[in-house]
Design a protein around this motif. Structure first.
Motif, PDB file in Angstrom:
ATOM      1  N   ARG A  57       0.717  -1.252   0.054  1.00 43.76           N
ATOM      2  CA  ARG A  57       0.024   0.059   0.005  1.00 43.76           C
ATOM      3  C   ARG A  57       0.835   1.185   0.216  1.00 43.76           C
ATOM      4  O   ARG A  57       0.638   2.229  -0.555  1.00 43.76           O
ATOM      5  CB  ARG A  57      -0.881   0.026   1.154  1.00 43.76           C
ATOM      6  N   GLN A  88       2.168   1.892  -3.356  1.00 46.31           N
ATOM      7  CA  GLN A  88       1.185   2.489  -4.300  1.00 46.31           C
ATOM      8  C   GLN A  88       1.136   3.728  -4.113  1.00 46.31           C
ATOM      9  O   GLN A  88       1.348   4.589  -4.752  1.00 46.31           O
ATOM     10  CB  GLN A  88      -0.095   1.579  -3.980  1.00 46.31           C
ATOM     11  N   THR A  89       1.187   4.386  -2.761  1.00 46.19           N
ATOM     12  CA  THR A  89       1.198   5.650  -2.565  1.00 46.19           C
ATOM     13  C   THR A  89       2.263   6.331  -3.163  1.00 46.19           C
ATOM     14  O   THR A  89       2.219   7.664  -3.655  1.00 46.19           O
ATOM     15  CB  THR A  89       1.135   6.057  -0.936  1.00 46.19           C
ATOM     16  N   TYR A  90       3.435   5.885  -3.072  1.00 41.57           N
ATOM     17  CA  TYR A  90       4.652   6.555  -3.578  1.00 41.57           C
ATOM     18  C   TYR A  90       4.428   6.666  -5.324  1.00 41.57           C
ATOM     19  O   TYR A  90       5.061   7.556  -5.723  1.00 41.57           O
ATOM     20  CB  TYR A  90       6.043   5.530  -3.478  1.00 41.57           C
ATOM     21  N   LYS A  91       4.013   5.380  -5.765  1.00 41.78           N
ATOM     22  CA  LYS A  91       3.771   5.711  -7.180  1.00 41.78           C
ATOM     23  C   LYS A  91       2.749   6.693  -7.674  1.00 41.78           C
ATOM     24  O   LYS A  91       2.912   7.416  -8.594  1.00 41.78           O
ATOM     25  CB  LYS A  91       3.227   4.256  -7.789  1.00 41.78           C
ATOM     26  N   ASP A  92       1.588   6.606  -6.772  1.00 40.03           N
ATOM     27  CA  ASP A  92       0.422   7.707  -7.012  1.00 40.03           C
ATOM     28  C   ASP A  92       1.006   9.016  -6.905  1.00 40.03           C
ATOM     29  O   ASP A  92       0.538  10.134  -7.444  1.00 40.03           O
ATOM     30  CB  ASP A  92      -0.741   7.726  -6.025  1.00 40.03           C
ATOM     31  N   LYS A  93       2.130   9.433  -5.873  1.00 38.62           N
ATOM     32  CA  LYS A  93       2.453  10.555  -5.703  1.00 38.62           C
ATOM     33  C   LYS A  93       3.745  11.118  -6.673  1.00 38.62           C
ATOM     34  O   LYS A  93       4.200  12.397  -6.485  1.00 38.62           O
ATOM     35  CB  LYS A  93       2.949  10.994  -4.199  1.00 38.62           C
ATOM     36  N   ASN A  95       4.301  -4.267 -12.539  1.00 41.46           N
ATOM     37  CA  ASN A  95       5.090  -3.009 -12.260  1.00 41.46           C
ATOM     38  C   ASN A  95       6.507  -3.424 -12.050  1.00 41.46           C
ATOM     39  O   ASN A  95       6.753  -4.241 -11.470  1.00 41.46           O
ATOM     40  CB  ASN A  95       4.532  -2.197 -11.128  1.00 41.46           C
TER      41      ASN A  95
END
Length: 103
Positions: A56, A59-64, A76
């Motif tokens: 999770r 995923q946040t690192y990717k989203d940001k 990925n």
């Protein structure tokens, strides 16, 4: 043991079809070989283990936009150098301006 007899022409046809399939496979993967040969790539699990984070958080690192990634066949991959660069600046969840807290 079971023995099956087939005509030589049928066997030759099967060999040619297999060669054609092999050539198609090699042509399809040829464009990816230079990408993977230049640098080590990691999948989600390897990145999580290396950074000590959850999926999770990844995923946040990717989203940001903190960790660039490439997608290949719905999976990925991350460059080792990008992961090391992110680790080099410190764990992003300790940095308040990224929106992460260590609480």
């Amino acid at each position: 043991m079971e023995v099956i007899a087939i005509q030589k022409s049928v066997l030759d046809g099967m060999k040619m079809e297999l060669k054609a399939l092999l050539e198609l496979t090699e042509n399809a993967t040829r464009k990816y070989v230079p990408i993977f040969n230049k640098e080590k790539w990691l999948d989600n699990q390897e990145v999580c283990l290396m950074m000590g984070i959850t999926k999770r958080t990844l995923q946040t690192y990717k989203d940001k936009g903190l960790l660039p990634y490439s997608k290949l066949n719905r999976k990925n991959y991350y460059k080792l150098s990008d992961v090391q660069a992110l680790l080099g600046v410190g764990q992003p969840y300790n940095i308040k301006y990224n929106g992460f807290t260590d609480e």
